[in-house]
Design a protein around this motif. Structure first.
Motif, short mmCIF file in Angstrom:
data_model
loop_
_atom_site.label_atom_id
_atom_site.label_comp_id
_atom_site.label_asym_id
_atom_site.label_seq_id
_atom_site.Cartn_x
_atom_site.Cartn_y
_atom_site.Cartn_z
N ALA A 1 0.85 -1.19 0.00
CA ALA A 1 0.00 0.00 0.00
C ALA A 1 0.88 1.24 0.00
N ASP A 2 0.52 2.20 -0.84
CA ASP A 2 1.27 3.45 -0.90
C ASP A 2 0.76 4.42 0.16
N LEU A 3 1.67 4.87 1.01
CA LEU A 3 1.35 5.82 2.07
C LEU A 3 2.43 6.90 2.13
N PRO A 4 2.59 7.68 1.06
CA PRO A 4 3.66 8.67 1.05
C PRO A 4 3.43 9.77 2.08
N GLY A 5 4.49 10.13 2.78
CA GLY A 5 4.43 11.21 3.75
C GLY A 5 3.72 10.89 5.04
N LEU B 1 -8.70 -7.75 8.18
CA LEU B 1 -7.41 -7.08 8.26
C LEU B 1 -7.66 -5.58 8.09
N THR B 2 -7.20 -4.79 9.04
CA THR B 2 -7.39 -3.34 8.99
C THR B 2 -6.04 -2.65 8.91
N LEU B 3 -5.89 -1.78 7.91
CA LEU B 3 -4.70 -0.96 7.75
C LEU B 3 -5.12 0.48 8.04
N ARG C 1 -8.12 1.21 5.55
CA ARG C 1 -8.54 0.23 4.55
C ARG C 1 -8.79 -1.08 5.27
N GLN C 2 -9.84 -1.80 4.89
CA GLN C 2 -10.15 -3.09 5.51
C GLN C 2 -10.34 -4.15 4.44
N LEU C 3 -9.86 -5.36 4.74
CA LEU C 3 -10.03 -6.50 3.85
C LEU C 3 -10.51 -7.68 4.67
#
Length: 151
Positions: A45-49, A64-66, A92-94
């Motif tokens: 997952a892209d999480l820039p900054g 799964l929770t991000l 985000r959840q999956l």
């Protein structure tokens, strides 16, 4: 020809409501990739900054929770000419399937990319069934089968 698309209309309405509900500087989504490798899934997952200490990965009841947080810069004494980078919370959840080993999930955050390794449980992995062979062929005696079924 006018085409009626109820799903497209609902999607456009939802996008409009979500955009007007928050600031235009609020993160809208967390782009991610998910692939299956030999014995596991790899989620990136892209999480820039994003503040590294704010990144959180957890599993609860097969979900799964991000989540992560990008803090806003201090506005004290700043005259912004352009301010397009969003800040706020990402989430985000999956839903995980039955064949996942949740206790063995690992995560790593480096250079703005979150990598989550999701192992496939041993019991869910495909396996080859060995076929036993005997040296003497088995004979089928129709009389014996008939006798066994009549009892």
């Amino acid at each position: 020809m006018l085409r009626f698309d109820p799903f497209g209309d609902v999607d456009a309405l939802t996008r409009g409501l979500l955009q007007s509900a928050g600031s235009s500087r609020t993160p809208r989504f967390m782009p991610m990739d998910l692939c299956k490798l030999d014995g596991h899934y790899l989620l990136t997952a892209d999480l820039p900054g994003v503040d590294p200490g704010s990144v959180d990965v957890n599993v609860d009841n097969g979900v799964l929770t991000l989540s992560a947080q990008r803090s806003a810069r201090s506005d004290d004494g700043v005259q912004w000419l352009t301010n397009e980078r969003p800040f706020g919370a990402y989430r985000r959840q999956l839903t995980l399937g039955e064949g996942i080993d949740p206790a063995a999930i690992t995560a790593h955050y480096d250079n703005g990319v979150l990598s989550v390794t999701i192992p496939i449980a041993e019991k869910a992995k495909p396996r080859r069934i060995e076929i036993e062979h005997s040296d003497t062929p088995r004979s089928i005696d129709p009389a014996a089968n008939k006798h066994e079924t009549s009892q």
